[in-house]
Each structure stands twice: as structure tokens, then as C-alpha cells.
Design a protein around this motif. Sequence first.
Motif, PDB file in Angstrom:
ATOM      1  N   CYS A 469     -50.417  17.625  16.303  1.00  0.00           N
ATOM      2  CA  CYS A 469     -49.140  18.496  16.329  1.00  0.00           C
ATOM      3  C   CYS A 469     -48.127  17.609  16.323  1.00  0.00           C
ATOM      4  CB  CYS A 469     -49.315  19.114  17.757  1.00  0.00           C
ATOM      5  SG  CYS A 469     -50.331  20.416  17.946  1.00  0.00           S
ATOM      6  N   TYR A 470     -47.140  17.831  15.446  1.00  0.00           N
ATOM      7  CA  TYR A 470     -46.089  17.023  15.550  1.00  0.00           C
ATOM      8  C   TYR A 470     -44.767  18.235  15.215  1.00  0.00           C
ATOM      9  CZ  TYR A 470     -42.557  13.463  13.607  1.00  0.00           C
ATOM     10  OH  TYR A 470     -41.633  13.071  13.406  1.00  0.00           O
ATOM     11  N   ASP A 477     -42.426  15.131  19.699  1.00  0.00           N
ATOM     12  CA  ASP A 477     -42.681  13.856  18.888  1.00  0.00           C
ATOM     13  C   ASP A 477     -43.383  12.755  19.533  1.00  0.00           C
ATOM     14  OD1 ASP A 477     -40.595  13.128  20.386  1.00  0.00           O
ATOM     15  OD2 ASP A 477     -39.369  13.044  18.458  1.00  0.00           O
ATOM     16  N   TYR A 478     -44.034  13.206  20.779  1.00  0.00           N
ATOM     17  CA  TYR A 478     -44.583  12.186  21.594  1.00  0.00           C
ATOM     18  C   TYR A 478     -45.929  11.539  21.016  1.00  0.00           C
ATOM     19  CZ  TYR A 478     -42.039  14.151  25.345  1.00  0.00           C
ATOM     20  OH  TYR A 478     -40.858  14.517  25.992  1.00  0.00           O
ATOM     21  N   GLU A 479     -46.356  10.473  20.791  1.00  0.00           N
ATOM     22  CA  GLU A 479     -47.582   9.779  20.438  1.00  0.00           C
ATOM     23  C   GLU A 479     -48.528   9.946  21.843  1.00  0.00           C
ATOM     24  OE1 GLU A 479     -47.495   6.537  18.180  1.00  0.00           O
ATOM     25  OE2 GLU A 479     -46.129   7.418  16.653  1.00  0.00           O
ATOM     26  N   LEU A 480     -49.084  10.980  22.262  1.00  0.00           N
ATOM     27  CA  LEU A 480     -49.724  10.870  23.506  1.00  0.00           C
ATOM     28  C   LEU A 480     -51.161  10.222  23.581  1.00  0.00           C
ATOM     29  CD1 LEU A 480     -49.455  14.941  23.971  1.00  0.00           C
ATOM     30  CD2 LEU A 480     -47.983  12.827  24.983  1.00  0.00           C
TER      31      LEU A 480
ATOM     32  N   MET B  94     -53.489  11.464  14.256  1.00  0.00           N
ATOM     33  CA  MET B  94     -52.035  11.242  14.328  1.00  0.00           C
ATOM     34  C   MET B  94     -51.528  11.056  13.185  1.00  0.00           C
ATOM     35  SD  MET B  94     -49.881   9.656  17.585  1.00  0.00           S
ATOM     36  CE  MET B  94     -50.781  10.528  18.820  1.00  0.00           C
ATOM     37  N   THR B  97     -51.318  13.799  10.310  1.00  0.00           N
ATOM     38  CA  THR B  97     -50.544  14.831  10.846  1.00  0.00           C
ATOM     39  C   THR B  97     -49.394  14.384  10.378  1.00  0.00           C
ATOM     40  OG1 THR B  97     -52.189  15.336  12.792  1.00  0.00           O
ATOM     41  CG2 THR B  97     -49.696  16.252  12.940  1.00  0.00           C
ATOM     42  N   ARG B  98     -49.011  12.981  10.647  1.00  0.00           N
ATOM     43  CA  ARG B  98     -47.438  12.625  10.343  1.00  0.00           C
ATOM     44  C   ARG B  98     -47.519  11.893   8.991  1.00  0.00           C
ATOM     45  NH1 ARG B  98     -45.369  11.210  16.325  1.00  0.00           N
ATOM     46  NH2 ARG B  98     -46.268  12.640  17.472  1.00  0.00           N
TER      47      ARG B  98
END
Lengths: 624, 139
Positions: A469-470, A477-480, B94, B97-98
Motif C-alpha cells: 500500500c502507498y 507513506d511509511y516503509e513499515l 514495496m 507498489t512504489r
Amino acid sequence: MTGNTGHFLRVDLTVDSISLFEPPPNYYTRFVGGSGLAAKLFWENGDFKADALSPESLLIFALGPFAGLRLSGASRFSAAARSPLTGHWADSSCGGNFAPELRFAGFDGILISGVARVPSILVVTDHSARIESSPELWELGVEAATASLKQRFGRSYKTLVIGPAGENLVKFACIMNDGHDAFGRAGLGAVMGSKRLKAIVLKSSNKDLLVADQAKCRELVTELNNRVKESVTLNVMKENGTAANLEGGVHLGDVPIRNFTSNFWEDMSDALTGSTLSEKYLIRGANCAFCSVACKRIVQIDEGPFAIPKGPGPEYETIAAFGSLLGSMDLAAVCKAGRVCNDLGMDTISCGATIAWVIEASEKGHIGADQSDGLKVKWGDIQTVIDELLPSIAQKRGKLGALLAEGSVAAARRIGRNSNEYTVHSKGLEAPMHDPRGGGHGLALTYSVSHRGACHVSSPMLFMEMGACYYPEIGFDYELEPLSSENKPESAVVAMTLGALENSACMCQFADREITIPEWVQLFNVVAGLDWEIDHMMKAGRRIFYLQRLINYRYGLRAKDDHLSPRLLTPAVDGAPEGIEIDFEKMKTKFYKLMDLDQISGIPSKKTLQDHNLELEADTILGE
Amino acid sequence: MEFWKDETEPIKAFIELFERAKHDTELAEGLKKVNQLIWFDYTEDGPSCSFHVDCRGGDVKVAPGKPSDQPDLTMSLSADDAHRSWSNKLNPVMAITRKKIRIKGSATGLLKLAPKLKKVAVIYSGTLKDLGWESKILS
Ligand code: SF4
């Protein structure tokens, strides 16, 4: 009204009456549809003193504004009621093909109360409905009842059917759509069974959905459908179903093993993963209405003790619930157990979890031969689960069947001996097949604050922690880092708000991931004719979250109930998360602060409720 | 580029990484299961900045550039992000996604490799060291 029709069916089975009900139009804008609208209708029409299985209890089916839109993932729907399993608010989401048909027939949902004199069905067609007595269907399994209904009415009729478990008021009975898709969680099949309503059948001759802006809607839907078709993750799911990444999950420590006692089992990962299912037993994929992903599985096993004819196959939750959770890596056995469980009409998650609990209880000597009818099930013994346990539970046969039919939490209460220490749940709902100790600490938080209990689809937190998710437009906009509490309360605020929206718009959480926040807003506007900005949408999500919290407050739930059973908070003993503690209380305290929830009562302040246009609800709870 | 002097450096490092991975039993098995022709496309950092791995037919072959056959899977990203990825410092989900990683074709095979990224990172770190690029190792 566009998107929605403005009409609900109101059915009272006691007096055999059906009427049309028009919720005030502002309910749709304030509570969206699905789970949110059902909560508002429940608030207004539900009897909070009524037992979940009494005639006064209210069972609600509700569509979202997009049901009927030819958009991948848009045609799920919600069922809601007081849960017989947990005693408080429950909503459940189901895919399949029922939702668009109900919309095309002219309805946004159905409110059902009372109890029929004899087993009955509800028949819905274009702008009309009738109740028919159908005692011959009672005691039939889901498959046979569905087949019989299709034979009687025609194959194109859509069906919602309960199995013997629903009839026998098993606390985790489910409702099946066309024998494949399920309102699985929290026992809504038992609510339907308590009303002696075996099935709802439905057909519409109309296939059109009225939307506010035809041209813009078509453009947006085309764009989103194309994106779904190109999506890397959704293509992986198309190929190998929702268990496509089970292998990866095992290496992260996300897949529960033997009642959450272990977080790593390498051989099992290969044996149960989605690609193995495809290679060995897949006949083809299957889809919910208008969805190009087709993540559902149609399987067939030709030989061996677990042979099954061509039909619905297991998704990820069922694979793990009857596989790793029970100590088995026999994929054929899992397929058969899932098929049998569906036919009996039980939630595969709670059922698998309750069986996992009793295996551990038996191993520890906490359940005696007198309580278990002499039956001893061992880890990995799925044959006995299929042949003995599943039918006994569904029929409440013998002491063991009757005990397990109450779910793991009530069963543990009954046998005592600290056996509640290894129930795995939140608020009485057995945890799904994602262990937050490996899957992500944020998941622990969202399981605990989810209104129906431990639930992975109450919010997209699982996807957020994975990195799928973004949403920079709403501050996500966290990079968890999954195995940490950092930024998790802040993320959970976004997750629970979005989750409330997704479950109210009745969008699929897989296909959803391809939609950006501005596109979400646009969808609401072009379909339902709203005039929303991002803030309006997010406020609606928050409003729904608060309302469901108020419902649970009326059922006696408080902040202390937003908790997880001890096993989920005990550091893992192996795998990637070995030895890592979840900083649960710290995350919860911060989440409460961010959501303005009182640390004792668990509900928001009057001011926050007013800010979210919940003045009347605030007055009911907090006094004028 | 943040980590590389020119476009030849990353390809030299990555090809050597795969040559070594081929000789690790677990990774070799994993690569064979992928059973695809994969093109790692870093051409945004230079026209020759790419290599391919052919895992089809139970053998693993690595070579620079675009493959002559049509790849089953193309992964396009920057050479810097590739360096982060082989160092296990880039969450692949990630990154997709980005839009830092763009994928064409079926990623099912790659999923089988994802759990092995930790091991790949160990070999990659050894590779960089042996190439005299210790300073490039990400801690
Ligand atoms: S992604 Fe799967 S579950 Fe979701 S709507 Fe499509 S077919 Fe149904």
C-alpha cells in the motif's frame, strides 16, 4: 438515487410479511453501504437485548454502492447481526455473484427478523419477494440444497444457503453463496438457521446499474480494470490463488502451525503453497462477478482417500486452517476437509482453530475421554477430522461435537484447566491464518481493535506491512518494518478507516489495492453521485468505525476487550520472529490517543462523535 | 548512479553473484524451480546495463545483455535499486507498489526465490568483497 436503489426488503418471518423499506438518503452518504449502512440500520432497528439466536435478532444483508458495476472486485456484499459466537457486533463479507443480482432486482439489501413456522426460503425477483415453505431442504448439505434449488428455479438463480451446522445453531455456522463463496465469520449461518430460513434464491431480468456519470464512470472503470489485468500481484493470484505466497509467508513466520505453537515448517511450505495446488489439482480458476482476477479455485482429486469430484477448492485461509494449523501438509486432505466443511456450512477458520485447540487440549490431558466420547485426534490426522469431527460438530453429536460447536473460547471455558491459555482469538473470534508475530505487529493491533474480533479483513494492515500500500494523499507513506511497532498506531488509524470504507463499499481487498485514494473518491462520485473530496471519504470511514464501536459498547465491550489471547502475545519459539516481543500496550495506547478513544470505556468523546455527525448516537450512549 | 562508477560495474557484480548462486545447492534448486528466462533490465542507467538468467530446462545460464529469446519475465529497475535488492535492503513488494520495480510477465517464479533473498545477500556480500568492492557493501 444512483448506484444504490434506495430500497431494502424488510422480512418478518414470524408473521410471514414482506415490505419495502427506504432508508433515509443521508444514511447512504454518511454510512456508505455494506457494513457501515448495516450498522446504522442495526442501530435504528436492532433489539440490543435480544439473544443472537432469538426471533427478535436482526439479520441484515447490505450491498455497497458499486454492486453491479462491471469493475473487478466491486461486487462483494455484507451480512451483519449480533454474533452468536462472540455476543457482539459482527459483519462478514462475501464474494460470488449474489450482490449484483440483488442490485439489479432493485434492492440494496434485506432486513430479516422473526422465525418461520416451518423451514422456509425467501425468493427474490424483480422488485418483489415471497416466502415459501421448503421443509424438504432442511437437513440437506449445502451442495445438495443448492443443487435442488437450482433444479427447481433454474441454474441462473443465485443462492444463499445454510448447511446442517446453521440449522443446528453451531456458533460458527456460515452462509454459502452458490456453494462456493461464504459469509464465513462469526456464525451468521446460525442466525439464519435460528430463523428457520434455509435459503434465499434470487433472479433479476434487469442487468443495468444506474450511475451518476455514465461517461466518466466508463472511463474510470476501464482504466481500473486494465490496471488490475496488468497487476503483478493479482496475476500471481490469478495463476495460483490466494495461497500463491504461502511459501513466502512461512519464511516470514506468518503462517500458523499446530495451533500457533510454531512459526516455521519448511517442508509444509512447498507442500501446501498455491503453485502446488495448481500443479496437482487445479481444473481452472473461478471469479466473483465481473472480476478478471479469478483467484478462486476449482479442483478435482481423482484418487486416494481424499478423492473429490470437480468443484470448489480451498483458498489460503482454508489451506492453512486444515493444513499447517492442524499439523498437516497433505494438500489432498486439506481440499477434502474444506469441501466437507463448506457442505456442512461451517466457517473453515473457526472450525480449524477450534479443532486445533482441542488437539492441544487432548495432548495436554486437559480433556478427558468422558468429554471427548473417547475420540483422540492427533496433529496431522485429517482423516479423523473429516470422518468424525466435522460431522459431529455440525450435528452437535455426542459430548465432543456439542462442546466444539460452541467455538474454542466457550469450549475452553467449559473444560477449564487453563485451556483458555491456548485459545487463539480476540473478543471471542478465532484468529485467521496470519500470525501477527511473524506477519506484522500492526496486525496484532488491528486484530485487537477490530469490532468483530480477530480479523484480517477489517483493515488492509496486512497489505500495508507487506509493502503493498502507498497512500501519500492521506499520510500513509511509511516503509513499515513488519516485526516492529514503529509507526504502527499511525498506520492502524489509516488502516481501520480504510477498512471500514472497503467493507462498506464492499470492495475486494485484493483487487482494491490497485485503486489510489483519489480514484476511490472519484468512484463514489461518478457512481453514487456524491460530491466528495478525500476528507469527506475518510471522515465517512472514521464515522463507521466509531458507530460500530458504539454498538459494541452497548453490548458491554470496553477498552480492556481490545486485546489478544496470550498465545499471540507470547514471543515465537522459532522461525523469523523467534524471541521477538510485540509491544502491544504501547501501540494500543497510542492508537487510542490518535483515535480519541477513552482508555477505559473504549469509545470516543462526545465532541469527536459530534465532529463525525454522530450526535444522536452520542446522546443515546452518553446522555443529552 | 549512487553505487556504481559506470554501467559495466553492476553487471559484472550481478553476473558473478549468479555464477556463485548456481553452485549453492539450495539456491540452484530454487533457480531451477523458477523455470523461466528472466531479463534484468537496468537500461535506464545505460544501454548495456542489463543481464539475463535462463533457468529453463533444469539448467541455469547467466549472460550479459538482453536475451535473444523472448523473456518470460522482465524486471526493470535502476542498477542502484538492484544493488539494494541483492543486498536484501529493498522490500520487493514495496518497490513494486512504489513503481521502483516494474515487472512484465509472470512473477510466480520470483516468489519462490523471495524467501532466499537473505542467503543471496550473504553471497552477494562475498562477491563484492572478492571483486575488491568492499566499500559498496551495505550494512
Ligand atoms: S480478487 Fe478474487 S476474491 Fe476478489 S473479487 Fe476477484 S475473484 Fe473475488
